[in-house]
Scaffold this motif. Sequence first.
Motif, PDB file in Angstrom:
ATOM      1  N   ARG A 121       9.245  -5.456   7.760  1.00 16.97           N
ATOM      2  CA  ARG A 121       9.522  -6.325   8.921  1.00 16.97           C
ATOM      3  C   ARG A 121      10.964  -6.149   9.385  1.00 16.97           C
ATOM      4  N   GLY A 122      11.886  -6.000   8.447  1.00 18.37           N
ATOM      5  CA  GLY A 122      13.295  -5.834   8.791  1.00 18.37           C
ATOM      6  C   GLY A 122      13.557  -4.581   9.620  1.00 18.37           C
ATOM      7  N   TRP A 123      12.713  -3.581   9.447  1.00 18.09           N
ATOM      8  CA  TRP A 123      12.849  -2.339  10.215  1.00 18.09           C
ATOM      9  C   TRP A 123      11.896  -2.314  11.415  1.00 18.09           C
ATOM     10  N   ASN A 124      11.208  -3.417  11.679  1.00 18.89           N
ATOM     11  CA  ASN A 124      10.237  -3.493  12.788  1.00 18.89           C
ATOM     12  C   ASN A 124       9.187  -2.396  12.689  1.00 18.89           C
ATOM     13  N   CYS A 125       8.725  -2.163  11.477  1.00 12.81           N
ATOM     14  CA  CYS A 125       7.669  -1.180  11.227  1.00 12.81           C
ATOM     15  C   CYS A 125       6.357  -1.932  11.012  1.00 12.81           C
ATOM     16  N   PRO A 126       5.233  -1.248  11.219  1.00 16.31           N
ATOM     17  CA  PRO A 126       3.952  -1.913  10.959  1.00 16.31           C
ATOM     18  C   PRO A 126       3.805  -2.243   9.472  1.00 16.31           C
ATOM     19  N   LEU A 127       3.213  -3.398   9.194  1.00 17.26           N
ATOM     20  CA  LEU A 127       2.991  -3.786   7.803  1.00 17.26           C
ATOM     21  C   LEU A 127       2.012  -2.821   7.139  1.00 17.26           C
ATOM     22  N   ILE A 128       2.170  -2.648   5.860  1.00 19.32           N
ATOM     23  CA  ILE A 128       1.316  -1.762   5.074  1.00 19.32           C
ATOM     24  C   ILE A 128       0.118  -2.568   4.590  1.00 19.32           C
ATOM     25  N   SER A 129      -1.066  -2.055   4.827  1.00 17.38           N
ATOM     26  CA  SER A 129      -2.270  -2.750   4.360  1.00 17.38           C
ATOM     27  C   SER A 129      -2.486  -2.474   2.874  1.00 17.38           C
ATOM     28  N   THR A 130      -3.320  -3.293   2.265  1.00 15.05           N
ATOM     29  CA  THR A 130      -3.643  -3.089   0.853  1.00 15.05           C
ATOM     30  C   THR A 130      -4.307  -1.733   0.636  1.00 15.05           C
ATOM     31  N   SER A 131      -5.186  -1.337   1.536  1.00 18.58           N
ATOM     32  CA  SER A 131      -5.854  -0.039   1.360  1.00 18.58           C
ATOM     33  C   SER A 131      -4.853   1.115   1.500  1.00 18.58           C
ATOM     34  N   GLN A 132      -3.892   0.999   2.427  1.00 21.20           N
ATOM     35  CA  GLN A 132      -2.859   2.031   2.550  1.00 21.20           C
ATOM     36  C   GLN A 132      -2.020   2.090   1.269  1.00 21.20           C
ATOM     37  N   TRP A 133      -1.680   0.923   0.755  1.00 22.06           N
ATOM     38  CA  TRP A 133      -0.879   0.833  -0.467  1.00 22.06           C
ATOM     39  C   TRP A 133      -1.588   1.531  -1.629  1.00 22.06           C
ATOM     40  N   MET A 134      -2.871   1.269  -1.768  1.00 20.39           N
ATOM     41  CA  MET A 134      -3.625   1.838  -2.884  1.00 20.39           C
ATOM     42  C   MET A 134      -3.860   3.340  -2.719  1.00 20.39           C
ATOM     43  N   GLN A 135      -3.754   3.856  -1.494  1.00 21.31           N
ATOM     44  CA  GLN A 135      -3.898   5.298  -1.279  1.00 21.31           C
ATOM     45  C   GLN A 135      -2.630   6.069  -1.638  1.00 21.31           C
ATOM     46  N   LEU A 136      -1.517   5.355  -1.733  1.00 21.98           N
ATOM     47  CA  LEU A 136      -0.270   5.996  -2.145  1.00 21.98           C
ATOM     48  C   LEU A 136      -0.334   6.302  -3.636  1.00 21.98           C
ATOM     49  N   ASP A 137       0.348   7.359  -4.051  1.00 20.84           N
ATOM     50  CA  ASP A 137       0.399   7.603  -5.497  1.00 20.84           C
ATOM     51  C   ASP A 137       1.479   6.712  -6.110  1.00 20.84           C
ATOM     52  N   VAL A 138       1.526   6.677  -7.421  1.00 23.35           N
ATOM     53  CA  VAL A 138       2.424   5.775  -8.136  1.00 23.35           C
ATOM     54  C   VAL A 138       3.885   6.012  -7.755  1.00 23.35           C
ATOM     55  N   LEU A 139       4.294   7.267  -7.657  1.00 27.59           N
ATOM     56  CA  LEU A 139       5.691   7.548  -7.341  1.00 27.59           C
ATOM     57  C   LEU A 139       6.039   7.113  -5.912  1.00 27.59           C
ATOM     58  N   GLU A 140       5.118   7.237  -4.985  1.00 29.91           N
ATOM     59  CA  GLU A 140       5.360   6.774  -3.610  1.00 29.91           C
ATOM     60  C   GLU A 140       5.498   5.253  -3.585  1.00 29.91           C
ATOM     61  N   ARG A 141       4.613   4.547  -4.296  1.00 32.13           N
ATOM     62  CA  ARG A 141       4.725   3.079  -4.355  1.00 32.13           C
ATOM     63  C   ARG A 141       6.029   2.671  -5.034  1.00 32.13           C
ATOM     64  N   PHE A 142       6.381   3.372  -6.117  1.00 33.97           N
ATOM     65  CA  PHE A 142       7.640   3.109  -6.812  1.00 33.97           C
ATOM     66  C   PHE A 142       8.816   3.258  -5.846  1.00 33.97           C
ATOM     67  N   ALA A 143       8.820   4.348  -5.084  1.00 36.08           N
ATOM     68  CA  ALA A 143       9.915   4.606  -4.147  1.00 36.08           C
ATOM     69  C   ALA A 143      10.037   3.488  -3.119  1.00 36.08           C
ATOM     70  N   LEU A 144       8.920   3.043  -2.557  1.00 36.96           N
ATOM     71  CA  LEU A 144       8.986   1.970  -1.561  1.00 36.96           C
ATOM     72  C   LEU A 144       9.501   0.668  -2.163  1.00 36.96           C
ATOM     73  N   VAL A 145       9.086   0.370  -3.375  1.00 33.15           N
ATOM     74  CA  VAL A 145       9.590  -0.844  -4.034  1.00 33.15           C
ATOM     75  C   VAL A 145      11.090  -0.715  -4.270  1.00 33.15           C
ATOM     76  N   LYS A 146      11.531   0.413  -4.813  1.00 38.16           N
ATOM     77  CA  LYS A 146      12.960   0.600  -5.094  1.00 38.16           C
ATOM     78  C   LYS A 146      13.787   0.565  -3.809  1.00 38.16           C
ATOM     79  N   LEU A 147      13.289   1.189  -2.758  1.00 41.35           N
ATOM     80  CA  LEU A 147      14.015   1.202  -1.480  1.00 41.35           C
ATOM     81  C   LEU A 147      14.009  -0.169  -0.805  1.00 41.35           C
ATOM     82  N   SER A 148      13.129  -1.058  -1.240  1.00 39.96           N
ATOM     83  CA  SER A 148      13.062  -2.405  -0.680  1.00 39.96           C
ATOM     84  C   SER A 148      14.066  -3.348  -1.319  1.00 39.96           C
ATOM     85  N   ARG A 149      14.527  -2.991  -2.482  1.00 43.21           N
ATOM     86  CA  ARG A 149      15.404  -3.887  -3.232  1.00 43.21           C
ATOM     87  C   ARG A 149      16.849  -3.745  -2.772  1.00 43.21           C
ATOM     88  N   SER A 150      17.578  -4.826  -2.904  1.00 42.82           N
ATOM     89  CA  SER A 150      18.979  -4.810  -2.486  1.00 42.82           C
ATOM     90  C   SER A 150      19.743  -3.784  -3.304  1.00 42.82           C
TER      91      SER A 150
END
Length: 159
Positions: free
Chosen positions: A110-139
């Motif tokens: 939301r802070g970047w005015n990007c479309p929200l990620i759906s649960t199905s999109q999230w689950m299609q990502l591999d573990v390292l991609e999900r890890f990266a998004l979580v890490k990049l989300s943190r302060s």
Amino acid sequence: MTCIPAIETRFFAFESDFVDSLRCIPMIVRYKLDACRVKLQLADWAKFNYDEKDLLAEMRCHTEPEIEIYADYVNELVWKYTKTVPGLLKNLDPAWIYEHVPEEVHERTRGWNCPLISTSQWMQLDVLERFALVKLSRSGHEGRNFPRALAEFGLAAAC
């Protein structure tokens, strides 16, 4: 027995501005550091030579013995250069394994005015991609790479 998902060594395109020199800690190494709960400071990473950094990216860190060997090697490197040992992560919240998009990822999106990620999109990502998004989300993480990661993972065009 501790076991984390086996991840092939790979670097993301959004890391391309530093991956050739490994001047910053790439996500693959961050993932492995979290697995062994070692808190490596960027200042300590900067002291390692290129071959040591590359080995940390390539080393296996999946099974309990591999995780222990990885942690020992990181500790040895930090000791070699600083005569100190790295701290341990106290509260590891592996939000990247959740079957729902963590709120911190939604907030950053939301802070970047990007479309929200759906649960199905999230689950299609591999573990390292999900890890990266979580890490990049943190302060404390460079925000400009978050939208670049979304685009790289096919979740948003330029936002």
